[in-house]
Design a protein around this motif. Structure first.
Motif, PDB file in Angstrom:
ATOM      1  N   GLU A 147       0.826  -1.205   0.000  1.00 46.65           N
ATOM      2  CA  GLU A 147       0.000   0.000   0.000  1.00 46.65           C
ATOM      3  C   GLU A 147       0.862   1.258   0.000  1.00 46.65           C
ATOM      4  OE1 GLU A 147      -0.209  -2.497   2.004  1.00 46.65           O
ATOM      5  OE2 GLU A 147      -2.238  -3.329   2.001  1.00 46.65           O
ATOM      6  N   LEU A 148       1.992   1.210   0.704  1.00 47.86           N
ATOM      7  CA  LEU A 148       2.899   2.355   0.748  1.00 47.86           C
ATOM      8  C   LEU A 148       3.502   2.613  -0.628  1.00 47.86           C
ATOM      9  CD1 LEU A 148       4.534   4.481   2.304  1.00 47.86           C
ATOM     10  CD2 LEU A 148       6.189   2.701   2.871  1.00 47.86           C
ATOM     11  N   LEU A 149       3.944   1.537  -1.295  1.00 51.84           N
ATOM     12  CA  LEU A 149       4.517   1.674  -2.627  1.00 51.84           C
ATOM     13  C   LEU A 149       3.469   2.147  -3.632  1.00 51.84           C
ATOM     14  CD1 LEU A 149       6.671  -1.580  -2.697  1.00 51.84           C
ATOM     15  CD2 LEU A 149       7.516   0.768  -2.482  1.00 51.84           C
ATOM     16  N   ALA A 150       2.255   1.602  -3.520  1.00 55.91           N
ATOM     17  CA  ALA A 150       1.190   1.983  -4.449  1.00 55.91           C
ATOM     18  C   ALA A 150       0.852   3.460  -4.308  1.00 55.91           C
ATOM     19  CB  ALA A 150      -0.050   1.127  -4.212  1.00 55.91           C
ATOM     20  N   GLY A 151       0.781   3.942  -3.068  1.00 58.84           N
ATOM     21  CA  GLY A 151       0.506   5.354  -2.853  1.00 58.84           C
ATOM     22  C   GLY A 151       1.594   6.228  -3.443  1.00 58.84           C
ATOM     23  N   ALA A 152       2.852   5.783  -3.321  1.00 54.10           N
ATOM     24  CA  ALA A 152       3.965   6.548  -3.880  1.00 54.10           C
ATOM     25  C   ALA A 152       3.926   6.532  -5.405  1.00 54.10           C
ATOM     26  CB  ALA A 152       5.293   5.984  -3.374  1.00 54.10           C
ATOM     27  N   VAL A 153       3.505   5.410  -5.992  1.00 51.45           N
ATOM     28  CA  VAL A 153       3.396   5.311  -7.450  1.00 51.45           C
ATOM     29  C   VAL A 153       2.446   6.381  -7.996  1.00 51.45           C
ATOM     30  CG1 VAL A 153       2.362   3.922  -9.289  1.00 51.45           C
ATOM     31  CG2 VAL A 153       4.000   2.888  -7.731  1.00 51.45           C
ATOM     32  N   LEU A 154       1.338   6.580  -7.313  1.00 45.86           N
ATOM     33  CA  LEU A 154       0.314   7.493  -7.812  1.00 45.86           C
ATOM     34  C   LEU A 154       0.754   8.949  -7.807  1.00 45.86           C
ATOM     35  CD1 LEU A 154      -2.892   5.959  -6.176  1.00 45.86           C
ATOM     36  CD2 LEU A 154      -2.015   5.615  -8.486  1.00 45.86           C
ATOM     37  N   THR A 155       1.732   9.282  -6.971  1.00 49.26           N
ATOM     38  CA  THR A 155       2.165  10.681  -6.860  1.00 49.26           C
ATOM     39  C   THR A 155       3.519  10.942  -7.508  1.00 49.26           C
ATOM     40  OG1 THR A 155       3.159  10.245  -4.681  1.00 49.26           O
ATOM     41  CG2 THR A 155       0.870  11.005  -4.719  1.00 49.26           C
ATOM     42  N   GLU A 156       4.214   9.905  -7.942  1.00 47.11           N
ATOM     43  CA  GLU A 156       5.571  10.071  -8.459  1.00 47.11           C
ATOM     44  C   GLU A 156       5.566  10.546  -9.917  1.00 47.11           C
ATOM     45  OE1 GLU A 156       9.010  10.874  -8.731  1.00 47.11           O
ATOM     46  OE2 GLU A 156       8.722   9.797  -6.838  1.00 47.11           O
ATOM     47  N   ALA A 164      11.098   2.415 -10.869  1.00 46.59           N
ATOM     48  CA  ALA A 164      11.590   1.649  -9.724  1.00 46.59           C
ATOM     49  C   ALA A 164      10.450   1.282  -8.777  1.00 46.59           C
ATOM     50  CB  ALA A 164      12.656   2.459  -8.985  1.00 46.59           C
ATOM     51  N   LEU A 165       9.534   2.213  -8.579  1.00 50.02           N
ATOM     52  CA  LEU A 165       8.386   1.949  -7.695  1.00 50.02           C
ATOM     53  C   LEU A 165       7.501   0.843  -8.262  1.00 50.02           C
ATOM     54  CD1 LEU A 165       7.431   5.592  -6.684  1.00 50.02           C
ATOM     55  CD2 LEU A 165       7.969   3.748  -5.081  1.00 50.02           C
ATOM     56  N   ARG A 166       7.242   0.886  -9.576  1.00 51.52           N
ATOM     57  CA  ARG A 166       6.421  -0.162 -10.182  1.00 51.52           C
ATOM     58  C   ARG A 166       7.102  -1.518 -10.072  1.00 51.52           C
ATOM     59  NH1 ARG A 166       5.711   3.922 -14.121  1.00 51.52           N
ATOM     60  NH2 ARG A 166       7.142   2.885 -15.567  1.00 51.52           N
ATOM     61  N   ILE A 199      -0.525  -1.363 -12.486  1.00 52.54           N
ATOM     62  CA  ILE A 199      -1.325  -2.597 -12.503  1.00 52.54           C
ATOM     63  C   ILE A 199      -0.919  -3.475 -13.679  1.00 52.54           C
ATOM     64  CG2 ILE A 199      -3.667  -3.528 -12.670  1.00 52.54           C
ATOM     65  CD1 ILE A 199      -4.674  -1.009 -11.322  1.00 52.54           C
ATOM     66  N   ALA A 200      -0.545  -2.844 -14.797  1.00 47.58           N
ATOM     67  CA  ALA A 200      -0.127  -3.615 -15.962  1.00 47.58           C
ATOM     68  C   ALA A 200       1.107  -4.459 -15.680  1.00 47.58           C
ATOM     69  CB  ALA A 200       0.152  -2.667 -17.129  1.00 47.58           C
ATOM     70  N   GLN A 201       1.912  -4.057 -14.701  1.00 49.94           N
ATOM     71  CA  GLN A 201       3.100  -4.832 -14.352  1.00 49.94           C
ATOM     72  C   GLN A 201       2.810  -5.901 -13.307  1.00 49.94           C
ATOM     73  OE1 GLN A 201       6.325  -1.216 -14.860  1.00 49.94           O
ATOM     74  NE2 GLN A 201       6.928  -3.040 -13.762  1.00 49.94           N
ATOM     75  N   MET A 202       1.571  -5.965 -12.824  1.00 50.73           N
ATOM     76  CA  MET A 202       1.202  -6.988 -11.852  1.00 50.73           C
ATOM     77  C   MET A 202      -0.165  -7.565 -12.234  1.00 50.73           C
ATOM     78  SD  MET A 202       0.779  -4.143  -8.807  1.00 50.73           S
ATOM     79  CE  MET A 202      -0.080  -5.158  -7.651  1.00 50.73           C
ATOM     80  N   PRO A 203      -0.305  -8.032 -13.511  1.00 51.76           N
ATOM     81  CA  PRO A 203      -1.619  -8.455 -14.011  1.00 51.76           C
ATOM     82  C   PRO A 203      -2.190  -9.681 -13.310  1.00 51.76           C
ATOM     83  CG  PRO A 203       0.112  -9.094 -15.537  1.00 51.76           C
ATOM     84  CD  PRO A 203       0.746  -8.221 -14.508  1.00 51.76           C
ATOM     85  N   GLU A 204      -1.333 -10.463 -12.667  1.00 51.99           N
ATOM     86  CA  GLU A 204      -1.826 -11.672 -12.006  1.00 51.99           C
ATOM     87  C   GLU A 204      -2.215 -11.430 -10.549  1.00 51.99           C
ATOM     88  OE1 GLU A 204       1.045 -14.717 -12.544  1.00 51.99           O
ATOM     89  OE2 GLU A 204       0.904 -14.716 -14.733  1.00 51.99           O
ATOM     90  N   ALA A 205      -2.048 -10.208 -10.079  1.00 54.03           N
ATOM     91  CA  ALA A 205      -2.456  -9.892  -8.705  1.00 54.03           C
ATOM     92  C   ALA A 205      -3.975 -10.003  -8.588  1.00 54.03           C
ATOM     93  CB  ALA A 205      -1.998  -8.494  -8.332  1.00 54.03           C
ATOM     94  N   PRO A 206      -4.484 -10.406  -7.430  1.00 53.90           N
ATOM     95  CA  PRO A 206      -5.943 -10.531  -7.254  1.00 53.90           C
ATOM     96  C   PRO A 206      -6.668  -9.235  -7.586  1.00 53.90           C
ATOM     97  CG  PRO A 206      -4.776 -11.518  -5.395  1.00 53.90           C
ATOM     98  CD  PRO A 206      -3.747 -10.809  -6.216  1.00 53.90           C
ATOM     99  N   GLY A 207      -7.640  -9.327  -8.463  1.00 49.02           N
ATOM    100  CA  GLY A 207      -8.444  -8.165  -8.815  1.00 49.02           C
ATOM    101  C   GLY A 207      -7.875  -7.317  -9.928  1.00 49.02           C
ATOM    102  N   ALA A 208      -6.628  -7.590 -10.363  1.00 49.22           N
ATOM    103  CA  ALA A 208      -5.992  -6.738 -11.371  1.00 49.22           C
ATOM    104  C   ALA A 208      -6.714  -6.814 -12.709  1.00 49.22           C
ATOM    105  CB  ALA A 208      -4.525  -7.132 -11.542  1.00 49.22           C
ATOM    106  N   ALA A 209      -7.096  -8.011 -13.135  1.00 51.92           N
ATOM    107  CA  ALA A 209      -7.755  -8.164 -14.435  1.00 51.92           C
ATOM    108  C   ALA A 209      -9.062  -7.385 -14.489  1.00 51.92           C
ATOM    109  CB  ALA A 209      -8.001  -9.647 -14.725  1.00 51.92           C
ATOM    110  N   ALA A 210      -9.830  -7.432 -13.413  1.00 51.31           N
ATOM    111  CA  ALA A 210     -11.106  -6.705 -13.383  1.00 51.31           C
ATOM    112  C   ALA A 210     -10.878  -5.202 -13.448  1.00 51.31           C
ATOM    113  CB  ALA A 210     -11.882  -7.070 -12.121  1.00 51.31           C
ATOM    114  N   VAL A 211      -9.851  -4.723 -12.746  1.00 54.15           N
ATOM    115  CA  VAL A 211      -9.554  -3.288 -12.755  1.00 54.15           C
ATOM    116  C   VAL A 211      -9.108  -2.847 -14.140  1.00 54.15           C
ATOM    117  CG1 VAL A 211      -8.078  -1.494 -11.792  1.00 54.15           C
ATOM    118  CG2 VAL A 211      -8.976  -3.269 -10.304  1.00 54.15           C
ATOM    119  N   LEU A 212      -8.267  -3.655 -14.784  1.00 51.63           N
ATOM    120  CA  LEU A 212      -7.796  -3.319 -16.129  1.00 51.63           C
ATOM    121  C   LEU A 212      -8.938  -3.351 -17.142  1.00 51.63           C
ATOM    122  CD1 LEU A 212      -4.415  -5.275 -16.171  1.00 51.63           C
ATOM    123  CD2 LEU A 212      -4.691  -2.792 -16.214  1.00 51.63           C
TER     124      LEU A 212
END
Length: 345
Positions: A147-156, A164-166, A199-212
């Motif tokens: 969650e910390l990395l994801a939040g940083a991704v959105l603002t970087e 690097a964050l992705r 999200i495109a770099q983590m397509p197999e994460a739970p829920g990623a396909a639905a979000v994409l």
């Protein structure tokens, strides 16, 4: 009414009532024979006025000015209160996110907490190199919260730090998709683009396909394209229209054609891919440059129908289109010959 009665009825302590009196904010209009404070009905109403204004965040000094100056307009003061409250809420939300990030790392001792705080400070640095170093050299023996990395991704905004964050987020596990999903609902298009790239770099994460898949309907074409490429690589047929559109528009068309070729290997998707490309070829407004890109996509697509469409293009009225299509038909022949030779050997 004596001070004790006022305190019981108003809920304001006697100590605070005396403080109001000392400040001249609410002075009782009378005194008993024994010298005790005696409040009138108007005094009590003023006490309630003071308490109401205090509930809005006004200081006692501001309240005194409001009550003593009937000409004082509330708009400026209320506007200032709104601004300060919004700033306070933003700080509290940031604190809450930090606490949740620390909690998600499941720290076993205060040293682990301090290491996560150190990482947070690194990510908040004004220096892009410091932020990148914080991502690539995380605290030892402490799991970095997704969650910390994801939040940083959105603002970087720096592309190197964002990459690097992705990379780190894709390897962190956890529920970073939840934070990124919220980013895809942002009114800020840059945030949505950062979210879909992550999200495109983590397509197999739970829920990623639905979000994409939801992102295929985003108003921004860049968001749609990133989502389509990621979904296409995962074999999701819903990406076909966007991928074909990329070929037609000439935006990342080579990459889109390769993904369409991958999708067409699935027998259930072959006809859909071929039909979409051929429909674009038959469009009355299609120009020569677009027909060339469509031909280059067709050579990637499996199935006889795609090959037939390519052979038809070899006889196109435009000499350049016909030349390119003829060369691609030759590529198909060589490919077919190599496959037969491989089977015989």
């Amino acid at each position: 009414m004596l001070i004790g009665d006022v305190a019981r009825r108003s809920g304001v302590s006697t100590r605070m009532l005396r403080h109001y009196d000392a400040l001249g904010l609410v002075r009782p209009t009378g005194r008993t024979v024994g010298g005790y404070r005696e409040y009138s009905a108007e005094d009590v109403r003023r006490i309630f006025h003071v308490e109401s204004l205090r509930s809005l965040g006004l200081s006692l000094k501001q309240i005194g000015r409001v009550l003593e100056d009937p000409a004082f307009t509330p708009s400026t003061l209320v506007g200032d209160l709104i601004r300060r409250t919004e700033e306070r809420l933003a700080r509290e939300r940031e604190l809450l996110e930090r606490l949740r990030a620390i909690d998600a790392s499941a720290p076993t001792d205060w040293q682990a907490v301090l290491r996560i705080v150190e990482l947070m400070r690194g990510l908040d640095s004004s220096s892009a190199s410091h932020r990148q170093r914080a991502v690539l050299t995380p605290p030892e023996d402490v799991p970095v919260p997704a969650e910390l990395l994801a939040g940083a991704v959105l603002t970087e905004s720096d592309p190197h730090v964002a990459g690097a964050l992705r990379w780190a987020l894709a390897r962190a596990g956890g529920d970073g998709v939840t934070t990124l999903r919220a980013g895809l609902r942002s009114q800020n298009v840059d945030i949505r683009r950062r979210a879909v790239l992550a999200i495109a770099q983590m397509p197999e994460a739970p829920g990623a396909a639905a979000v994409l898949t939801d992102a295929l309907g985003d108003p921004d074409p860049v968001v749609r394209r990133h989502a389509a490429l990621a979904l296409g690589r995962q074999g999701v047929a819903a990406a076909v229209p966007t991928l074909v559109g990329m070929v037609v528009e000439g935006v990342n068309d080579v990459e889109a054609a390769e993904v369409l070729g991958t999708l067409s290997v699935d027998p259930g998707c072959t006809d859909r891919v071929t039909t979409a490309l051929v429909d674009e070829l038959d469009a009355p407004t299609v120009d020569a440059a677009t027909r060339i890109r469509l031909a280059q996509a067709l050579v990637e697509v499996a199935g006889a129908a795609a090959q037939d469409a390519l052979r038809r293009l070899a006889h196109d009225d435009d000499a350049t289109v016909a030349l390119v299509a003829s060369a691609l038909v030759g590529v198909l022949r060589e490919r077919s010959l190599e496959e037969r030779t491989g089977e015989q050997s």
